[in-house]
Design an enzyme around this catalytic site. Structure first.
Site, PDB file in Angstrom:
ATOM      1  N   ASP A   7      12.912   6.131  -5.217  1.00 57.01           N
ATOM      2  CA  ASP A   7      13.635   7.038  -4.393  1.00 57.01           C
ATOM      3  C   ASP A   7      14.627   6.082  -3.777  1.00 57.01           C
ATOM      4  O   ASP A   7      15.032   5.023  -3.985  1.00 57.01           O
ATOM      5  CB  ASP A   7      13.001   7.802  -3.457  1.00 57.01           C
ATOM      6  CG  ASP A   7      12.565   7.102  -1.983  1.00 57.01           C
ATOM      7  OD1 ASP A   7      12.885   5.920  -2.116  1.00 57.01           O
ATOM      8  OD2 ASP A   7      12.095   7.722  -1.187  1.00 57.01           O
ATOM      9  N   CYS A  64       9.795   2.811  -2.642  1.00 57.41           N
ATOM     10  CA  CYS A  64      10.355   3.969  -1.723  1.00 57.41           C
ATOM     11  C   CYS A  64      10.821   3.342  -0.395  1.00 57.41           C
ATOM     12  O   CYS A  64      10.748   1.951  -0.416  1.00 57.41           O
ATOM     13  CB  CYS A  64       9.511   5.339  -1.417  1.00 57.41           C
ATOM     14  SG  CYS A  64       8.120   5.000  -0.487  1.00 57.41           S
ATOM     15  N   THR A  66       9.158   2.949   2.386  1.00 51.91           N
ATOM     16  CA  THR A  66       7.922   2.117   2.969  1.00 51.91           C
ATOM     17  C   THR A  66       6.966   1.782   1.758  1.00 51.91           C
ATOM     18  O   THR A  66       5.963   0.948   1.961  1.00 51.91           O
ATOM     19  CB  THR A  66       7.098   3.324   4.004  1.00 51.91           C
ATOM     20  OG1 THR A  66       6.646   4.125   3.233  1.00 51.91           O
ATOM     21  CG2 THR A  66       7.870   3.334   5.180  1.00 51.91           C
ATOM     22  N   HIS A  97      -9.184  -7.846  -8.827  1.00 49.61           N
ATOM     23  CA  HIS A  97     -10.200  -6.932  -8.018  1.00 49.61           C
ATOM     24  C   HIS A  97     -10.260  -5.255  -8.626  1.00 49.61           C
ATOM     25  O   HIS A  97     -11.100  -4.955  -8.806  1.00 49.61           O
ATOM     26  CB  HIS A  97     -10.514  -7.092  -6.724  1.00 49.61           C
ATOM     27  CG  HIS A  97     -11.023  -8.290  -6.063  1.00 49.61           C
ATOM     28  ND1 HIS A  97     -11.622  -8.436  -4.993  1.00 49.61           N
ATOM     29  CD2 HIS A  97     -10.612  -9.767  -6.418  1.00 49.61           C
ATOM     30  CE1 HIS A  97     -11.818  -9.731  -4.668  1.00 49.61           C
ATOM     31  NE2 HIS A  97     -11.029 -10.643  -5.761  1.00 49.61           N
ATOM     32  N   HIS A 133     -16.518  -5.879 -10.179  1.00 47.55           N
ATOM     33  CA  HIS A 133     -15.435  -5.154  -9.810  1.00 47.55           C
ATOM     34  C   HIS A 133     -15.194  -4.001 -10.883  1.00 47.55           C
ATOM     35  O   HIS A 133     -14.593  -2.895 -10.671  1.00 47.55           O
ATOM     36  CB  HIS A 133     -14.173  -6.060  -9.996  1.00 47.55           C
ATOM     37  CG  HIS A 133     -14.255  -7.113  -9.012  1.00 47.55           C
ATOM     38  ND1 HIS A 133     -14.298  -6.848  -7.538  1.00 47.55           N
ATOM     39  CD2 HIS A 133     -13.981  -8.312  -8.914  1.00 47.55           C
ATOM     40  CE1 HIS A 133     -14.353  -7.943  -6.783  1.00 47.55           C
ATOM     41  NE2 HIS A 133     -14.150  -8.784  -7.644  1.00 47.55           N
TER      42      HIS A 133
HETATM   43  C1  RB5 Z   1      12.685   8.696   2.535  1.00 43.29           C
HETATM   44  O1  RB5 Z   1      13.414   8.786   3.675  1.00 43.29           O
HETATM   45  C2  RB5 Z   1      11.291   8.109   2.865  1.00 43.29           C
HETATM   46  O2  RB5 Z   1      10.564   8.951   3.767  1.00 43.29           O
HETATM   47  C3  RB5 Z   1      10.571   7.547   1.705  1.00 43.29           C
HETATM   48  O3  RB5 Z   1      11.371   6.635   0.955  1.00 43.29           O
HETATM   49  C4  RB5 Z   1       9.006   6.854   1.950  1.00 43.29           C
HETATM   50  O4  RB5 Z   1       9.380   5.884   3.017  1.00 43.29           O
HETATM   51  C5  RB5 Z   1       8.082   7.683   2.177  1.00 43.29           C
HETATM   52  O5  RB5 Z   1       7.062   7.195   2.318  1.00 43.29           O
END
Ligand code: RB5
Length: 144
Positions: A7, A64, A66, A97, A133
């Site tokens: 994203d 993304c 995080t 694993h 595993h």
């Molecule tokens: C986008 O702002 C953010 O929420 C997305 O990139 C991600 O971190 C969601 O888990």
């Protein structure tokens, strides 16, 4: 073939990783996004998962902000084992694993230097084929 997508929160890191894969001669398919404009991560997780399930790609990379939202989404898809890794030990262990088929990372968490090392570790490490595993992965698959 590696399928990669992000994203907006992972866009910059995705571009760095694509450059890295190209420089190593590794084929990859970029499934978006294509700019820093705000977008929704679930669609990108679906697109990468589709390429793996159709066997057009052997592994995937999802990014993304995080790495959390996109990995949660990918793991809802039957046959996908997506591992969120921000360190080398996890990247190696999840291949050995868990036979993870998608690596997820957070573009707002790590820089390109470490991310590229993690990608290398993930792509270069084979599944152990250890019966313990294999058994545990089968138990995960029973829940799909
Ligand atoms: C986008 O702002 C953010 O929420 C997305 O990139 C991600 O971190 C969601 O888990």
């Amino acid at each position: 073939m590696i399928a990669i997508a992000s994203d907006h929160g992972g866009f910059t890191l995705k571009q760095e990783i694509i450059q890295h894969l190209k420089s190593k001669g590794i084929d990859c398919i970029d499934l978006g996004c294509n700019s820093l404009e705000s977008t929704d991560y679930p669609e990108y997780a679906k697109q990468v998962a589709k390429k793996i399930l159709s066997k057009e790609a052997t592994k995937g990379i999802l990014i993304c902000g995080t790495g959390i939202g996109i990995s949660i989404t990918a793991n809802k898809i039957k046959g996908i084992r997506c591992a969120l890794c921000h360190d080398l030990f996890s990247a190696k262990a999840t291949r050995e694993h868990n036979d993870a088929n998608i690596l997820a990372m957070g573009g707002r968490i790590i820089g390109p230097g470490l991310a590229i090392e993690i990608v290398n570790e993930f792509l270069d490490t084979e599944f152990s084929n250890d019966p313990r595993h294999i058994r545990r992965i089968s138990q995960i698959e029973e829940m799909d």
